[in-house]
Design an enzyme around this catalytic site. Structure first.
Site, short mmCIF file in Angstrom:
data_model
loop_
_atom_site.label_atom_id
_atom_site.label_comp_id
_atom_site.label_asym_id
_atom_site.label_seq_id
_atom_site.Cartn_x
_atom_site.Cartn_y
_atom_site.Cartn_z
CG ASP A 131 -0.24 -0.05 2.54
OD1 ASP A 131 0.96 -0.38 2.57
OD2 ASP A 131 -0.88 0.22 3.57
CE1 TYR A 190 3.52 0.28 11.59
CE2 TYR A 190 2.72 1.65 9.81
CZ TYR A 190 3.24 0.45 10.26
OH TYR A 190 3.48 -0.57 9.37
NE ARG A 205 4.43 7.53 11.66
CZ ARG A 205 4.51 6.73 10.61
NH1 ARG A 205 3.94 7.08 9.47
NH2 ARG A 205 5.16 5.59 10.66
CE LYS A 208 2.84 -4.23 8.32
NZ LYS A 208 2.48 -3.42 7.20
CB ILE A 209 4.24 -3.17 16.53
CG1 ILE A 209 4.71 -4.60 16.89
CG2 ILE A 209 2.83 -2.91 17.05
CD1 ILE A 209 4.70 -4.92 18.38
N GLY A 251 7.95 -4.18 8.25
CA GLY A 251 9.25 -4.23 7.59
C GLY A 251 10.11 -2.98 7.67
N GLY A 253 7.10 -5.22 2.99
CA GLY A 253 6.92 -4.73 1.63
C GLY A 253 8.26 -4.46 0.98
P1 FBP Z 1 7.21 -1.86 4.51
O1 FBP Z 1 7.69 -3.27 4.83
O2 FBP Z 1 7.55 -1.47 3.11
O3 FBP Z 1 7.68 -0.87 5.56
O4 FBP Z 1 5.62 -1.92 4.58
C1 FBP Z 1 4.93 -1.95 5.79
C2 FBP Z 1 3.99 -0.77 5.90
O5 FBP Z 1 3.21 -0.83 7.06
C3 FBP Z 1 3.07 -0.62 4.71
O6 FBP Z 1 1.90 -1.38 4.84
C4 FBP Z 1 2.85 0.85 4.67
O7 FBP Z 1 2.62 1.33 3.40
C5 FBP Z 1 4.14 1.41 5.16
O8 FBP Z 1 4.74 0.42 5.95
C6 FBP Z 1 3.91 2.67 5.94
O9 FBP Z 1 5.15 3.18 6.27
P2 FBP Z 1 5.34 4.51 7.10
O10 FBP Z 1 3.99 5.05 7.47
O11 FBP Z 1 6.14 4.08 8.31
O12 FBP Z 1 6.10 5.43 6.23
#
Ligand code: FBP
Length: 260
Positions: free
Chosen positions: A22, A143, A145, A174-175, A200, A228
């Protein structure tokens, strides 16, 4: 008595690896994508050939590219990268519509610590109930933030994220990784019966660096990884998927995987 829907559709012997895609919405295509991975069909292929336990799409990608080979997690909210200020991610797809696209779970992001986190708690609460009424699990990306959050990967804040997920009724959270298994195990404990996935993050400098993070996460008792960029930005995504699966399912050390 209410029983939470199971995450079994996404598990292999209790462990799991999910492919997230995404980022085009969250970050914009120019930041993360190249000529190859800008194409959602390429990602669908990686998910299927790489043996992932699930793929994460927003509804537009699911409508046009999802082909049923891997269980679908439909992400029902999203935030673009352009607006500044306290982060908020609102629903853009109903649970019913997600189900009609073949979703076997719902995904939703909450920015814990944002001045607007209450709106996301409320919305997730409603979505989680709808998902459960239909017998599918709700996965919360949590997340920390916003201005109130100084360190989004500290032991305390990551465990807080995990716990909020449990208390909101998430079946999995998912953390972000704290950086070491000891501190991450506190997040896993705090998540209780909610399964824990590591998010990730940006592509690590080397494959070995990323595999070490994943090994630490698994040693801490997590269920697995939702990844991702570290897969589909890799020059050989299927090789990386094999290495990750060896660590997650095979409980192999990074040295064993690198030498193989
Ligand atoms: P990645 O493994 O590429 O970090 O993906 C995980 C994810 O949660 C995605 O679903 C989302 O697009 C992205 O990270 C959001 O990243 P951030 O808000 O930390 O920039």
């Amino acid at each position: 008595m209410h029983k939470s829907p199971s995450m079994d559709n996404f598990l292999t012997n209790g462990k799991s690896i999910l492919l997230a895609y995404d980022q085009g919405f969250e970050h914009g295509p120019s930041l993360d994508f190249n000529e190859k991975n800008v194409d959602p069909s390429y990602i669908m292929e990686i998910a299927a050939k790489g043996g992932f336990n699930g793929i994460v799409f927003q509804k537009g990608l699911a409508e046009k590219y999802y082909d049923g080979r891997v269980p679908l997690i439909l992400k029902v909210n999203g935030k673009a990268a352009l607006a500044k200020g306290e982060p908020i991610s609102m629903q853009n797809c109903s649970v019913e519509y997600a189900l009609s696209l073949g979703a076997k779970a719902i995904g939703y992001t909450i920015y814990l610590g944002s001045e607007r986190d209450g709106e996301m708690f409320q919305e997730f609460g409603r979505i989680q109930e709808q998902a459960h009424e239909h017998g599918i699990p709700a996965i919360a990306w949590i997340y920390p933030r916003g201005q109130a959050v100084k360190d989004d990967t500290s032991k305390e804040i990551v465990a807080y994220a995990a716990r909020v997920g449990l208390e909101l009724g998430a079946d999995a959270v998912k953390i972000k990784y704290t950086g070491d298994p000891q501190s991450f195990s506190w997040a896993v404990k705090s998540a209780g019966k909610a399964l824990v996935y590591m998010s990730g993050g940006p592509k690590a400098p080397t494959d070995e660096d990323f595999l070490k993070q994943v090994r630490g996460v698994m040693m801490a008792g997590a269920t697995g990884l939702a990844v991702g960029r570290n897969v589909w930005q890799n020059e050989d995504p299927l090789r990386m998927a094999r290495s990750l699966k060896a660590v997650i399912f095979g409980e192999k050390s990074v040295e064993q995987v690198i030498e193989a």
